[in-house]
Design an enzyme around this catalytic site. Sequence first.
Site, PDB file in Angstrom:
ATOM      1  N   LYS A 187      74.758  -6.792  50.259  1.00  0.00           N
ATOM      2  CA  LYS A 187      74.556  -8.192  49.884  1.00  0.00           C
ATOM      3  C   LYS A 187      73.969  -8.153  48.463  1.00  0.00           C
ATOM      4  CE  LYS A 187      72.581 -12.272  49.443  1.00  0.00           C
ATOM      5  NZ  LYS A 187      72.428 -12.177  47.972  1.00  0.00           N
ATOM      6  N   GLU A 261      61.937  -1.205  48.203  1.00  0.00           N
ATOM      7  CA  GLU A 261      61.671  -0.885  46.790  1.00  0.00           C
ATOM      8  C   GLU A 261      61.312  -2.200  46.110  1.00  0.00           C
ATOM      9  OE1 GLU A 261      61.581   1.996  45.383  1.00  0.00           O
ATOM     10  OE2 GLU A 261      62.437   3.211  46.992  1.00  0.00           O
ATOM     11  N   CYS A 295      61.566  -3.251  37.181  1.00  0.00           N
ATOM     12  CA  CYS A 295      60.435  -3.097  38.114  1.00  0.00           C
ATOM     13  C   CYS A 295      59.388  -2.133  37.573  1.00  0.00           C
ATOM     14  CB  CYS A 295      60.938  -2.624  39.468  1.00  0.00           C
ATOM     15  SG  CYS A 295      61.931  -1.127  39.356  1.00  0.00           S
ATOM     16  N   GLU A 397      53.066  -9.726  38.784  1.00  0.00           N
ATOM     17  CA  GLU A 397      54.330  -9.233  38.226  1.00  0.00           C
ATOM     18  C   GLU A 397      55.062 -10.410  37.598  1.00  0.00           C
ATOM     19  OE1 GLU A 397      57.837  -8.327  40.622  1.00  0.00           O
ATOM     20  OE2 GLU A 397      58.106  -6.494  39.471  1.00  0.00           O
TER      21      GLU A 397
HETATM   22  P1  NAD Z   1      64.648 -11.136  45.234  1.00  0.00           P
HETATM   23  O1  NAD Z   1      63.636 -10.576  46.150  1.00  0.00           O
HETATM   24  O2  NAD Z   1      64.627 -12.581  44.931  1.00  0.00           O
HETATM   25  O3  NAD Z   1      66.141 -10.857  45.783  1.00  0.00           O
HETATM   26  C1  NAD Z   1      66.595  -9.560  46.117  1.00  0.00           C
HETATM   27  C2  NAD Z   1      67.747  -9.680  47.102  1.00  0.00           C
HETATM   28  O4  NAD Z   1      67.275 -10.236  48.328  1.00  0.00           O
HETATM   29  C3  NAD Z   1      68.867 -10.603  46.627  1.00  0.00           C
HETATM   30  O5  NAD Z   1      70.106 -10.076  47.020  1.00  0.00           O
HETATM   31  C4  NAD Z   1      68.580 -11.888  47.377  1.00  0.00           C
HETATM   32  O6  NAD Z   1      69.713 -12.686  47.561  1.00  0.00           O
HETATM   33  C5  NAD Z   1      68.079 -11.366  48.688  1.00  0.00           C
HETATM   34  N1  NAD Z   1      67.238 -12.308  49.438  1.00  0.00           N
HETATM   35  C6  NAD Z   1      66.467 -13.323  48.964  1.00  0.00           C
HETATM   36  N2  NAD Z   1      65.866 -13.968  49.973  1.00  0.00           N
HETATM   37  C7  NAD Z   1      66.247 -13.363  51.122  1.00  0.00           C
HETATM   38  C8  NAD Z   1      65.949 -13.546  52.497  1.00  0.00           C
HETATM   39  N3  NAD Z   1      65.129 -14.518  52.920  1.00  0.00           N
HETATM   40  N4  NAD Z   1      66.511 -12.712  53.393  1.00  0.00           N
HETATM   41  C9  NAD Z   1      67.311 -11.721  53.000  1.00  0.00           C
HETATM   42  N5  NAD Z   1      67.650 -11.493  51.706  1.00  0.00           N
HETATM   43  C10 NAD Z   1      67.116 -12.297  50.781  1.00  0.00           C
HETATM   44  O7  NAD Z   1      64.535 -10.267  43.909  1.00  0.00           O
HETATM   45  P2  NAD Z   1      65.243 -10.511  42.515  1.00  0.00           P
HETATM   46  O8  NAD Z   1      64.643 -11.725  41.859  1.00  0.00           O
HETATM   47  O9  NAD Z   1      66.722 -10.438  42.697  1.00  0.00           O
HETATM   48  O10 NAD Z   1      64.772  -9.193  41.722  1.00  0.00           O
HETATM   49  C11 NAD Z   1      63.542  -9.081  41.092  1.00  0.00           C
HETATM   50  C12 NAD Z   1      62.572  -8.285  41.942  1.00  0.00           C
HETATM   51  O11 NAD Z   1      63.118  -7.021  42.298  1.00  0.00           O
HETATM   52  C13 NAD Z   1      61.299  -7.979  41.189  1.00  0.00           C
HETATM   53  O12 NAD Z   1      60.182  -8.178  41.993  1.00  0.00           O
HETATM   54  C14 NAD Z   1      61.451  -6.497  40.849  1.00  0.00           C
HETATM   55  O13 NAD Z   1      60.261  -5.816  40.604  1.00  0.00           O
HETATM   56  C15 NAD Z   1      62.178  -5.983  42.042  1.00  0.00           C
HETATM   57  N6  NAD Z   1      62.843  -4.704  41.741  1.00  0.00           N
HETATM   58  C16 NAD Z   1      62.339  -3.532  42.278  1.00  0.00           C
HETATM   59  C17 NAD Z   1      62.930  -2.308  41.997  1.00  0.00           C
HETATM   60  C18 NAD Z   1      62.416  -0.998  42.587  1.00  0.00           C
HETATM   61  O14 NAD Z   1      63.154  -0.024  42.607  1.00  0.00           O
HETATM   62  N7  NAD Z   1      61.187  -0.923  43.059  1.00  0.00           N
HETATM   63  C19 NAD Z   1      64.058  -2.281  41.168  1.00  0.00           C
HETATM   64  C20 NAD Z   1      64.538  -3.467  40.638  1.00  0.00           C
HETATM   65  C21 NAD Z   1      63.928  -4.686  40.942  1.00  0.00           C
END
Ligand code: NAD
Length: 502
Positions: A187, A261, A295, A397
Amino acid sequence: MTVSAVPFLRDPFAPDAPYALRIGGEEIATVAHFDAIDPSTGETWTRLPQADAEQVAAAVQAARRAFPSWRRTTPATRQQLLWQMADAVEADPARWARLLATENGRPLREATVADVPTCAAILRYFSGLAVDQRGDQIPIEAPDSLVYTVREPLGVIAALIPWNSPIITLANKLAPALATGNTVVVKPSEFASPSVLEFARLMEDILPPGVLNVVTGFGPEVGAALVADPDVAKITFTGGSATARHIMAAAGRVLTPAIMELGGKGAMIVCADADLDAAVADALTGIFMANGEVCVAASRLLVHEDVHDAFAERFVEVARRIVVGDALDPATQFGPLVSAAQRDRVLGCVARAVAEGAEPLVGGHPLALPAPLDGGFYLGPTLLRDAEGVTSGSRDEIFGPVTVLERFRDEDDAVARANAGPYGLAAGVWTRDLARAHRVARRLEAGIVWVNRWFDLPVGAPMGGVGDSGFGRELSAETMREYSAPKVVNVDLSTERPLLWG
Ligand code: NAD
């Protein structure tokens, strides 16, 4: 901040065919759709399929059907297919770069040298590990026992990924999952689905049907349906901590384990004896690479009081010269943020920190660029000064091109501040003192500690965090264990039975 003035021919990515879901090797149309927006201009560039709950369930069932034969493929076959996947990704880096720039605003110059080779390198690394999955022979005192373990795949893996580095994050999950014999439903983020759908198209002739499925749509609907499906064997998620809490709650109801992650607030400690030019260069890369949407970004700069002013001056001087512009422009060093909402969220974080006492030294406001970029989501590279580290800018963050400059007195002060807060993903220390480097590395509470460098994530080194930055490790040999389970085989070698009954 400088705006690129070199004329160039804007050539956004255009898909060869309308996008559809990928389920069981087929492209499946949806009733509903949503728009993909080019963040450089704010214009719609393609239409994306929005899956419904039945289609999410169908994708899980397709992966489930594909699992028995995929798990029986030989490790050598999986090794070969993962290698072919890497070859396919590397075949046309310029096309990928144009796609990523159009999709999430990643500057063209970065996408070619960072995203495409890293994605391929991850696939090749796990291709190598596919043939070296080992169990253990357990030393048992009883002479007539032979006890050993074999590693077995788990089943259907649900991979949920964010928008900032979609093909790298995809490879981080897909490569070890496939290498260990699992099948996958991905997804992607609603802000970066085309690259994942293009990836799936590219793998059409390489992977058997149903091994890789993709469902697109919004997180609270499509993502939520996927993680709640009882036929998912494990969830692998990269994204924000708030989303992670929703997913863990849903996963708890069906007892599905997860790899998380999550976000970070990377503290870079610059000691008085550091090579200041190198530290400033690394800080700039650490926060402004990938438009600051990273991140492991260096989003807190803790600088010793003796070198604080010199550091700030050099940092600001370079930050002002960074070329901001259209992600598709080869001259652009720094592109737009992914969406209007993300730009506004980041601006809100800056405004809150400033209201609490932080002082902008550079940036911190939206940028109006000339047409056709006037609808784009631009925010210049930003440095806030919060000497004592007391504002929300030093804690939360922000996930954008904003870093906070703090002034510290001594090592204990620096370490205590770096460790304050809920995250523990990446941290770093700049010093020429060897003992101090290792001592501080030992004291920092983070999954990754860099010494005199930032932003180096070599394939093979475990990637992951502690605290609110999540759990589980990607990118390394131990990741193979995340996607497999040991099965104990306990063999009786004796020829006699003691008479215990009757
Ligand atoms: P997000 O948490 O909004 O979304 C991530 C994914 O989860 C998307 O595909 C989204 O559609 C899905 N999602 C959202 N709500 C959901 C729910 N209720 N149930 C299931 N799936 C759901 O994150 P984002 O805004 O896309 O990305 C930014 C975040 O990702 C930041 O916090 C960043 O630090 C983190 N990040 C972490 C790493 C790592 O390796 N630690 C790497 C990249 C990004």
